[in-house]
Design a protein around this motif. Structure first.
Motif, mmCIF file in Angstrom:
data_model
loop_
_atom_site.group_PDB
_atom_site.id
_atom_site.type_symbol
_atom_site.label_atom_id
_atom_site.label_comp_id
_atom_site.label_asym_id
_atom_site.label_seq_id
_atom_site.Cartn_x
_atom_site.Cartn_y
_atom_site.Cartn_z
ATOM 1 N N ARG A 131 0.825 -1.217 0.000
ATOM 2 C CA ARG A 131 0.000 0.000 0.000
ATOM 3 C C ARG A 131 0.857 1.263 0.000
ATOM 4 O O ARG A 131 0.403 2.316 -0.456
ATOM 5 C CB ARG A 131 -0.935 -0.007 1.212
ATOM 6 N N ALA A 160 -6.927 -10.365 3.735
ATOM 7 C CA ALA A 160 -6.943 -9.026 3.160
ATOM 8 C C ALA A 160 -5.939 -8.859 2.032
ATOM 9 O O ALA A 160 -6.046 -7.929 1.234
ATOM 10 C CB ALA A 160 -6.681 -7.986 4.247
ATOM 11 N N ASP A 163 -8.196 -10.414 -1.130
ATOM 12 C CA ASP A 163 -9.513 -9.939 -1.529
ATOM 13 C C ASP A 163 -9.362 -8.830 -2.571
ATOM 14 O O ASP A 163 -8.248 -8.494 -2.997
ATOM 15 C CB ASP A 163 -10.330 -9.487 -0.310
ATOM 16 N N ALA A 164 -10.468 -8.258 -2.994
ATOM 17 C CA ALA A 164 -10.434 -7.272 -4.082
ATOM 18 C C ALA A 164 -9.569 -6.067 -3.720
ATOM 19 O O ALA A 164 -8.795 -5.570 -4.547
ATOM 20 C CB ALA A 164 -11.857 -6.830 -4.425
ATOM 21 N N ARG A 165 -9.677 -5.609 -2.478
ATOM 22 C CA ARG A 165 -8.887 -4.441 -2.064
ATOM 23 C C ARG A 165 -7.400 -4.772 -2.017
ATOM 24 O O ARG A 165 -6.558 -3.971 -2.439
ATOM 25 C CB ARG A 165 -9.364 -3.961 -0.701
ATOM 26 N N GLY A 166 -7.055 -5.968 -1.515
ATOM 27 C CA GLY A 166 -5.653 -6.364 -1.459
ATOM 28 C C GLY A 166 -5.040 -6.514 -2.835
ATOM 29 O O GLY A 166 -3.883 -6.123 -3.063
ATOM 30 N N ALA A 168 -6.019 -4.955 -5.508
ATOM 31 C CA ALA A 168 -5.879 -3.606 -6.071
ATOM 32 C C ALA A 168 -4.603 -2.946 -5.557
ATOM 33 O O ALA A 168 -3.898 -2.262 -6.302
ATOM 34 C CB ALA A 168 -7.099 -2.763 -5.719
ATOM 35 N N ALA A 169 -4.290 -3.167 -4.269
ATOM 36 C CA ALA A 169 -3.045 -2.613 -3.710
ATOM 37 C C ALA A 169 -1.830 -3.234 -4.381
ATOM 38 O O ALA A 169 -0.843 -2.548 -4.672
ATOM 39 C CB ALA A 169 -3.007 -2.849 -2.202
ATOM 40 N N ASP A 172 -1.470 -1.721 -7.877
ATOM 41 C CA ASP A 172 -0.954 -0.356 -7.832
ATOM 42 C C ASP A 172 0.510 -0.302 -7.416
ATOM 43 O O ASP A 172 1.211 0.664 -7.723
ATOM 44 C CB ASP A 172 -1.798 0.484 -6.868
ATOM 45 N N ARG A 194 -10.981 -13.651 -9.403
ATOM 46 C CA ARG A 194 -10.778 -12.402 -8.670
ATOM 47 C C ARG A 194 -9.582 -11.639 -9.237
ATOM 48 O O ARG A 194 -9.612 -10.401 -9.359
ATOM 49 C CB ARG A 194 -10.564 -12.723 -7.194
ATOM 50 N N ALA A 198 -9.540 -7.910 -11.009
ATOM 51 C CA ALA A 198 -8.653 -6.850 -10.513
ATOM 52 C C ALA A 198 -7.814 -6.233 -11.626
ATOM 53 O O ALA A 198 -7.033 -5.312 -11.365
ATOM 54 C CB ALA A 198 -7.746 -7.406 -9.425
#
Length: 226
Positions: A131, A160, A163-166, A168-169, A172, A194, A198
């Motif tokens: 992140r 975490a 999942d989708a947020r992880g 995405a991190a 990025d 998944r 992403a």
């Protein structure tokens, strides 16, 4: 038969249970309760994680690689062997005792990799490092061997990462064209889907844990688009 000897026992952060380092003769295993998380004789798929995740990196340049999970150092050693003298490899390990084992009873298994000048060891959450990466700090490859894969065993917090947020991190934190490689003991079609959602192009490999007859593990190779 030589009995197993417990060398050390530690608690996994976040109520993840009890982890034990055990030895029998020249063989070592790390157990979580009754489950063998890794062994010194079965590092083939962890080495494949490095090979698949670092494929295409120019050893003559200055690639930046992030490894999530130190374990017995198979992925780290393989990564260092693939990259040139100007690479920068960061290893994030949540359990400090695992790093201490690598410098102590498992030092012969790690074969000096933790002291390589290209290596930085971070005792903490790999998700936090992902992140924090942005702009010129982005990685060329991220290699995740955390828990037993996307369906974790040791702590709920590892979910975490997957999942989708992880994801995405992770995306990025990669440069365009960079690779996220994820190790797992079992296949997971939902995780494949998944990764695609992403924004990754995904290939699924099944390297063997040891030799030509060892059990097969899974490595997802997810490439970030430009």
């Amino acid at each position: 038969m030589i009995p197993w000897e417990t060398l050390d026992t530690v608690a996994v952060p976040g109520d993840g249970g009890e982890m034990r380092l055990m030895r029998r003769g020249h063989e070592y295993v790390i157990r979580l309760g009754p489950i063998v998380l890794m062994g010194s004789r079965t590092g083939g798929s962890e080495e494949a994680l490095a090979r698949l995740g670092c494929a295409g990196l120019d050893a003559a340049e200055r690639p930046r690689v992030l490894i999530g999970g130190l374990g017995m150092g198979f992925t780290l050693r393989a990564t260092l062997a693939l990259l040139g003298p100007h690479a920068a490899v960061t290893v994030a390990e949540l359990v400090p005792a695992v790093v201490a084992w690598g410098r102590g009873p498992l030092s012969a298994v790690h074969a000096g990799s933790l002291d390589d000048p290209r290596v930085t060891v971070h005792e903490g959450d790999v998700g936090r490092l992902m992140r924090a990466a942005s702009g010129p700090g982005r990685f060329d490859a991220i290699l995740l061997d955390v828990d037993n894969g996307p369906d974790g065993l040791t702590r709920a917090g590892n979910d975490a990462l997957y999942d989708a947020r992880g994801l995405a991190a992770a995306r990025d934190a990669l440069r365009p064209g960079g690779r996220l490689a994820v190790w797992s003991s079992e296949p997971d079609d939902r995780f494949t889907a998944r990764l695609k959602r992403a924004g990754f192009a995904v290939a699924v490999e099944t390297p063997r844990a040891h030799g030509k007859r060892g059990i097969r593990h899974v490595v997802w190779v997810a490439t970030r688009g430009g």
